[in-house]
Design a protein around this motif. Structure first.
Motif, PDB file in Angstrom:
ATOM      1  N   GLY A 177       0.810  -1.212   0.000  1.00 30.46           N
ATOM      2  CA  GLY A 177       0.000   0.000   0.000  1.00 30.46           C
ATOM      3  C   GLY A 177       0.843   1.262   0.000  1.00 30.46           C
ATOM      4  N   PHE A 178       2.121   1.138   0.382  1.00 30.20           N
ATOM      5  CA  PHE A 178       2.995   2.304   0.446  1.00 30.20           C
ATOM      6  C   PHE A 178       3.959   2.386  -0.742  1.00 30.20           C
ATOM      7  CE2 PHE A 178       1.845   1.458   4.883  1.00 30.20           C
ATOM      8  CZ  PHE A 178       1.254   2.678   5.186  1.00 30.20           C
ATOM      9  N   VAL A 179       3.716   1.585  -1.771  1.00 27.08           N
ATOM     10  CA  VAL A 179       4.586   1.590  -2.942  1.00 27.08           C
ATOM     11  C   VAL A 179       3.830   2.220  -4.097  1.00 27.08           C
ATOM     12  CG1 VAL A 179       5.891   0.150  -4.561  1.00 27.08           C
ATOM     13  CG2 VAL A 179       5.742  -0.518  -2.167  1.00 27.08           C
ATOM     14  N   LYS A 180       4.460   3.192  -4.767  1.00 24.61           N
ATOM     15  CA  LYS A 180       3.821   3.843  -5.906  1.00 24.61           C
ATOM     16  C   LYS A 180       3.750   2.859  -7.072  1.00 24.61           C
ATOM     17  CE  LYS A 180       6.687   7.386  -5.740  1.00 24.61           C
ATOM     18  NZ  LYS A 180       7.393   8.559  -6.180  1.00 24.61           N
ATOM     19  N   GLU A 181       2.621   2.871  -7.786  1.00 23.51           N
ATOM     20  CA  GLU A 181       2.448   1.955  -8.906  1.00 23.51           C
ATOM     21  C   GLU A 181       3.533   2.099  -9.949  1.00 23.51           C
ATOM     22  OE1 GLU A 181      -1.266   1.320 -10.899  1.00 23.51           O
ATOM     23  OE2 GLU A 181      -2.346   1.589  -9.015  1.00 23.51           O
ATOM     24  N   GLU A 182       3.954   3.324 -10.244  1.00 26.49           N
ATOM     25  CA  GLU A 182       4.963   3.522 -11.286  1.00 26.49           C
ATOM     26  C   GLU A 182       6.343   2.991 -10.868  1.00 26.49           C
ATOM     27  OE1 GLU A 182       4.500   7.558  -9.173  1.00 26.49           O
ATOM     28  OE2 GLU A 182       3.133   6.127 -10.052  1.00 26.49           O
ATOM     29  N   ASP A 183       6.537   2.722  -9.566  1.00 28.23           N
ATOM     30  CA  ASP A 183       7.811   2.171  -9.095  1.00 28.23           C
ATOM     31  C   ASP A 183       7.862   0.653  -9.216  1.00 28.23           C
ATOM     32  OD1 ASP A 183       8.698   4.671  -8.513  1.00 28.23           O
ATOM     33  OD2 ASP A 183       8.321   4.540  -6.346  1.00 28.23           O
ATOM     34  N   GLN A 184       6.723   0.041  -9.473  1.00 30.51           N
ATOM     35  CA  GLN A 184       6.684  -1.413  -9.582  1.00 30.51           C
ATOM     36  C   GLN A 184       7.068  -1.813 -11.003  1.00 30.51           C
ATOM     37  OE1 GLN A 184       2.980  -2.991  -8.195  1.00 30.51           O
ATOM     38  NE2 GLN A 184       2.894  -1.583  -6.474  1.00 30.51           N
ATOM     39  N   GLU A 185       7.972  -2.803 -11.098  1.00 30.57           N
ATOM     40  CA  GLU A 185       8.418  -3.247 -12.414  1.00 30.57           C
ATOM     41  C   GLU A 185       7.973  -4.685 -12.646  1.00 30.57           C
ATOM     42  OE1 GLU A 185      12.607  -2.650 -13.074  1.00 30.57           O
ATOM     43  OE2 GLU A 185      12.549  -0.707 -12.099  1.00 30.57           O
ATOM     44  N   GLU A 186       7.535  -4.935 -13.859  1.00 28.77           N
ATOM     45  CA  GLU A 186       7.165  -6.295 -14.231  1.00 28.77           C
ATOM     46  C   GLU A 186       8.418  -7.101 -14.494  1.00 28.77           C
ATOM     47  OE1 GLU A 186       4.304  -7.078 -17.285  1.00 28.77           O
ATOM     48  OE2 GLU A 186       3.238  -5.230 -16.818  1.00 28.77           O
ATOM     49  N   ALA A 187       8.355  -8.375 -14.161  1.00 35.04           N
ATOM     50  CA  ALA A 187       9.469  -9.258 -14.481  1.00 35.04           C
ATOM     51  C   ALA A 187       9.555  -9.356 -16.005  1.00 35.04           C
ATOM     52  CB  ALA A 187       9.247 -10.630 -13.879  1.00 35.04           C
ATOM     53  N   PRO A 188      10.756  -9.287 -16.555  1.00 32.34           N
ATOM     54  CA  PRO A 188      10.887  -9.331 -18.007  1.00 32.34           C
ATOM     55  C   PRO A 188      10.581 -10.727 -18.557  1.00 32.34           C
ATOM     56  CG  PRO A 188      13.048  -9.389 -16.998  1.00 32.34           C
ATOM     57  CD  PRO A 188      12.051  -9.176 -15.891  1.00 32.34           C
ATOM     58  N   PHE A 189      10.110 -10.769 -19.790  1.00 31.80           N
ATOM     59  CA  PHE A 189       9.877 -12.043 -20.471  1.00 31.80           C
ATOM     60  C   PHE A 189      11.193 -12.487 -21.090  1.00 31.80           C
ATOM     61  CE2 PHE A 189       9.102 -14.311 -24.464  1.00 31.80           C
ATOM     62  CZ  PHE A 189       8.475 -15.435 -23.954  1.00 31.80           C
ATOM     63  N   ILE A 190      11.643 -13.675 -20.718  1.00 36.46           N
ATOM     64  CA  ILE A 190      12.863 -14.254 -21.276  1.00 36.46           C
ATOM     65  C   ILE A 190      12.435 -15.365 -22.228  1.00 36.46           C
ATOM     66  CG2 ILE A 190      15.105 -15.306 -20.784  1.00 36.46           C
ATOM     67  CD1 ILE A 190      14.681 -12.573 -19.366  1.00 36.46           C
ATOM     68  N   PRO A 191      12.681 -15.203 -23.525  1.00 39.69           N
ATOM     69  CA  PRO A 191      12.262 -16.259 -24.458  1.00 39.69           C
ATOM     70  C   PRO A 191      12.964 -17.577 -24.156  1.00 39.69           C
ATOM     71  CG  PRO A 191      13.335 -14.432 -25.625  1.00 39.69           C
ATOM     72  CD  PRO A 191      13.371 -14.124 -24.166  1.00 39.69           C
ATOM     73  N   PRO A 192      12.220 -18.681 -24.152  1.00 42.84           N
ATOM     74  CA  PRO A 192      12.844 -19.973 -23.849  1.00 42.84           C
ATOM     75  C   PRO A 192      13.731 -20.439 -25.004  1.00 42.84           C
ATOM     76  CG  PRO A 192      10.552 -20.274 -24.454  1.00 42.84           C
ATOM     77  CD  PRO A 192      10.795 -18.789 -24.413  1.00 42.84           C
ATOM     78  N   ARG A 193      14.681 -21.301 -24.685  1.00 42.57           N
ATOM     79  CA  ARG A 193      15.523 -21.909 -25.711  1.00 42.57           C
ATOM     80  C   ARG A 193      14.773 -23.092 -26.305  1.00 42.57           C
ATOM     81  NH1 ARG A 193      20.067 -19.570 -26.268  1.00 42.57           N
ATOM     82  NH2 ARG A 193      20.860 -21.204 -27.608  1.00 42.57           N
ATOM     83  N   ALA A 194      15.330 -23.675 -27.338  1.00 40.54           N
ATOM     84  CA  ALA A 194      14.729 -24.859 -27.951  1.00 40.54           C
ATOM     85  C   ALA A 194      14.535 -25.924 -26.880  1.00 40.54           C
ATOM     86  CB  ALA A 194      15.633 -25.379 -29.067  1.00 40.54           C
ATOM     87  N   SER A 195      13.441 -26.645 -26.974  1.00 42.78           N
ATOM     88  CA  SER A 195      13.089 -27.636 -25.959  1.00 42.78           C
ATOM     89  C   SER A 195      14.063 -28.811 -25.937  1.00 42.78           C
ATOM     90  CB  SER A 195      11.675 -28.146 -26.245  1.00 42.78           C
ATOM     91  OG  SER A 195      11.314 -29.108 -25.303  1.00 42.78           O
ATOM     92  N   LEU A 196      14.500 -29.157 -24.748  1.00 40.04           N
ATOM     93  CA  LEU A 196      15.342 -30.330 -24.521  1.00 40.04           C
ATOM     94  C   LEU A 196      14.750 -31.041 -23.310  1.00 40.04           C
ATOM     95  CD1 LEU A 196      17.940 -31.815 -25.444  1.00 40.04           C
ATOM     96  CD2 LEU A 196      19.163 -30.523 -23.715  1.00 40.04           C
ATOM     97  N   PRO A 197      14.078 -32.171 -23.533  1.00 38.23           N
ATOM     98  CA  PRO A 197      13.415 -32.863 -22.413  1.00 38.23           C
ATOM     99  C   PRO A 197      14.391 -33.218 -21.286  1.00 38.23           C
ATOM    100  CG  PRO A 197      12.768 -33.820 -24.512  1.00 38.23           C
ATOM    101  CD  PRO A 197      13.894 -32.878 -24.794  1.00 38.23           C
ATOM    102  N   ALA A 198      13.867 -33.235 -20.069  1.00 40.44           N
ATOM    103  CA  ALA A 198      14.682 -33.592 -18.899  1.00 40.44           C
ATOM    104  C   ALA A 198      15.278 -34.979 -19.095  1.00 40.44           C
ATOM    105  CB  ALA A 198      13.814 -33.567 -17.645  1.00 40.44           C
TER     106      ALA A 198
END
Length: 170
Positions: A4-25
């Motif tokens: 409640g004490f944090v300004k909305e404009e100070d909040q940052e979204e986590a960046p989208f990191i594109p995934p690499r080609a799929s390699l199953p576990a």
């Protein structure tokens, strides 16, 4: 501190990191020497991009840096897990990792049509360059086959029969 004490404009979204080609576990990350070199060059480019980042706005710079760092983390994991296989050390008479494979369609609308692909690692795969990942259904169907043998693979919703016409390693 409460949100409640944090300004909305100070909040940052986590960046989208594109995934690499799929390699199953649990699947080994096989790469060709060329593919390994490409991964190392990609890392150099990302590191250079980070060093030369020229953004005056702090928020934008933090976001851009976080995206680059995220890409670098994923790339470094892939490089660390890479197992380089030398195509020249594979059996010359059998389709294995690194092989350039020529085949001919034996039936259907593509009967007689010939194609050639190289079987490579997941990060190196590029259909336009005629390179398919060793995990792709086509690569799996061709692996282990010898010159003149046939393989059956699902393509376009149908089973296709392919005859191996060429196997080479370069």
């Amino acid at each position: 501190m409460s949100r409640g004490f944090v300004k909305e404009e100070d909040q940052e979204e986590a960046p989208f990191i594109p995934p690499r080609a799929s390699l199953p576990a649990g699947v080994t990350n096989y790469v060709t020497p060329v593919g390994h070199k490409q991964l190392l060059e990609e890392r150099e480019e990302l590191e250079k991009e980070r060093r030369e980042l020229n953004i005056d706005n702090d928020k934008e710079r933090r976001h851009a840096t976080a995206v680059i760092d995220g890409k670098l983390n994923l790339l470094n994991e892939r490089i660390a897990s890479a197992r380089v296989l030398q195509p020249g050390e594979q059996p010359k008479d059998e389709v294995r990792f690194g092989a350039k494979v020529g085949f001919k369609f034996l039936a259907g609308t593509q009967a007689g049509k010939e194609q050639t692909f190289q079987i490579v690692g997941v990060d190196e795969a590029d259909i336009k360059a005629r390179k398919i990942a060793f995990l792709a259904p086509l690569a799996r169907a061709l692996t282990g086959k010898k010159l003149g043998e046939t393989a059956t693979v699902p393509m376009g919703g149908k089973l296709q029969e392919l005859k191996i016409t060429e196997i080479s390693y370069s």
